[in-house]
Scaffold this motif. Structure first.
Motif, PDB file in Angstrom:
ATOM      1  N   ARG A 220      36.324  45.495  35.991  1.00 45.88           N
ATOM      2  CA  ARG A 220      36.795  45.867  34.648  1.00 45.88           C
ATOM      3  C   ARG A 220      38.304  46.047  34.745  1.00 45.88           C
ATOM      4  NH1 ARG A 220      38.185  46.489  30.031  1.00 45.88           N
ATOM      5  NH2 ARG A 220      36.926  47.319  28.324  1.00 45.88           N
TER       6      ARG A 220
ATOM      7  N   ASN B  12      35.893  41.224  32.620  1.00 53.50           N
ATOM      8  CA  ASN B  12      36.216  41.169  31.198  1.00 53.50           C
ATOM      9  C   ASN B  12      37.519  40.434  30.944  1.00 53.50           C
ATOM     10  OD1 ASN B  12      37.605  43.449  32.526  1.00 53.50           O
ATOM     11  ND2 ASN B  12      38.495  43.751  30.504  1.00 53.50           N
TER      12      ASN B  12
ATOM     13  N   HIS C 178      32.213  35.891  32.780  1.00 49.29           N
ATOM     14  CA  HIS C 178      32.474  37.005  31.867  1.00 49.29           C
ATOM     15  C   HIS C 178      31.136  37.704  31.653  1.00 49.29           C
ATOM     16  CE1 HIS C 178      33.293  39.047  28.003  1.00 49.29           C
ATOM     17  NE2 HIS C 178      34.562  38.995  28.357  1.00 49.29           N
TER      18      HIS C 178
END
Length: 262
Positions: free
Chosen positions: A188, A218, A238
């Motif tokens: 992240r 992400n 993703h």
């Protein structure tokens, strides 16, 4: 007539044929020649519009994928800047690999040489206008993001569990389905993920005797990470890709390439 544009060639031969016929039929043949020449000119003047319409049609056939890739490859960094580098590379890839071959087949090759910005603008507009479902609101905390990714895999039929924070050897989630073991590293980030993550999960795949390895983020991936992933067989994903991951994996030849081998 070599080296001349197709329009000039058509006008030339229309004039030649019309003049020949007019020798026998007079003014009516000249009028028909003039009308044919005007139609050729109008068709030529309308060519930019037809080019744009064709690019738009091709792009709209891939609108959902383009919109999803745009959302996946754009992110806001720690300073509040919107980073679109990954999306710009993806847009260029779509133009070169999908649009241009079809444009050349359709006879618009000469237009494509001078209208790249027009194509990019149309692709951008199609991607922006497609209405995707609301973003999933993935958690910003790293540990919570790992659990979030594990839950997405569980909901799509995987037996997935986060690993312990220590001693995981670079693996955050282990998932199994249909005899396939997948190890996942979750990132992240506020910037594209580099090749260090690819190296770590490739090594973790050997440690955990996994069939496949993936890095999930992400925020997209650097060109170096993509290049190394192509060599090692690591999947770069993703978190939007996780629900459909099982259907995208090949049923044969699924083993990860050995680190440093072929």
């Amino acid at each position: 007539m070599s080296g001349r544009s197709p329009t000039a060639v058509r006008l030339f031969w229309t004039f030649v044929a019309g003049s020949t016929v007019a020798f026998w039929y007079g003014p009516p043949a000249l009028a028909a020649t003039g009308a044919a020449s005007l139609a050729i000119l109008l068709h030529r003047l309308d060519r930019p519009r037809r080019f744009r319409a064709f690019v738009r049609r091709v792009s709209q056939r891939h609108a959902e994928t383009l919109a999803l890739r745009r959302r996946q490859e754009c992110f806001v960094d720690a300073y509040g800047n919107t980073i679109e580098d990954g999306w710009l590379r993806e847009r260029e890839y779509f133009i070169e690999r999908t649009l241009l071959p079809q444009i050349e087949t359709r006879g618009f090759a000469e237009d494509a040489e001078t209208r790249y910005e027009v194509m990019a603008e149309i692709v951008e507009r199609v991607a922006r206008r497609y209405a995707l479902p609301d973003d999933d609101g993935s958690p910003e905390d790293g540990i919570a993001y790992e659990r979030f990714c594990a839950r997405l895999l569980q909901e799509s039929g995987w037996r997935a569990r986060p690993t312990q924070a220590s001693g995981d050897q670079g693996c955050d989630v282990i998932a199994e389905r249909d005899g396939l073991r997948l190890v996942v590293q979750c990132k992240r980030y506020g910037r594209p993920v580099g090749n260090a993550a690819v190296q770590e999960i490739a090594a973790a795949a050997l440690h955990w005797s996994a069939d496949r390895a993936a890095v999930v983020s992400n925020a997209g991936f650097t060109p170096a990470a993509r290049k190394l992933a192509g060599t090692t067989g690591v999947l770069l994903l993703h978190h939007d890709d996780l629900p459909d991951l099982a259907t995208q994996l090949p049923r044969e030849g699924r083993r990860l390439l050995p680190v440093g081998g072929r």
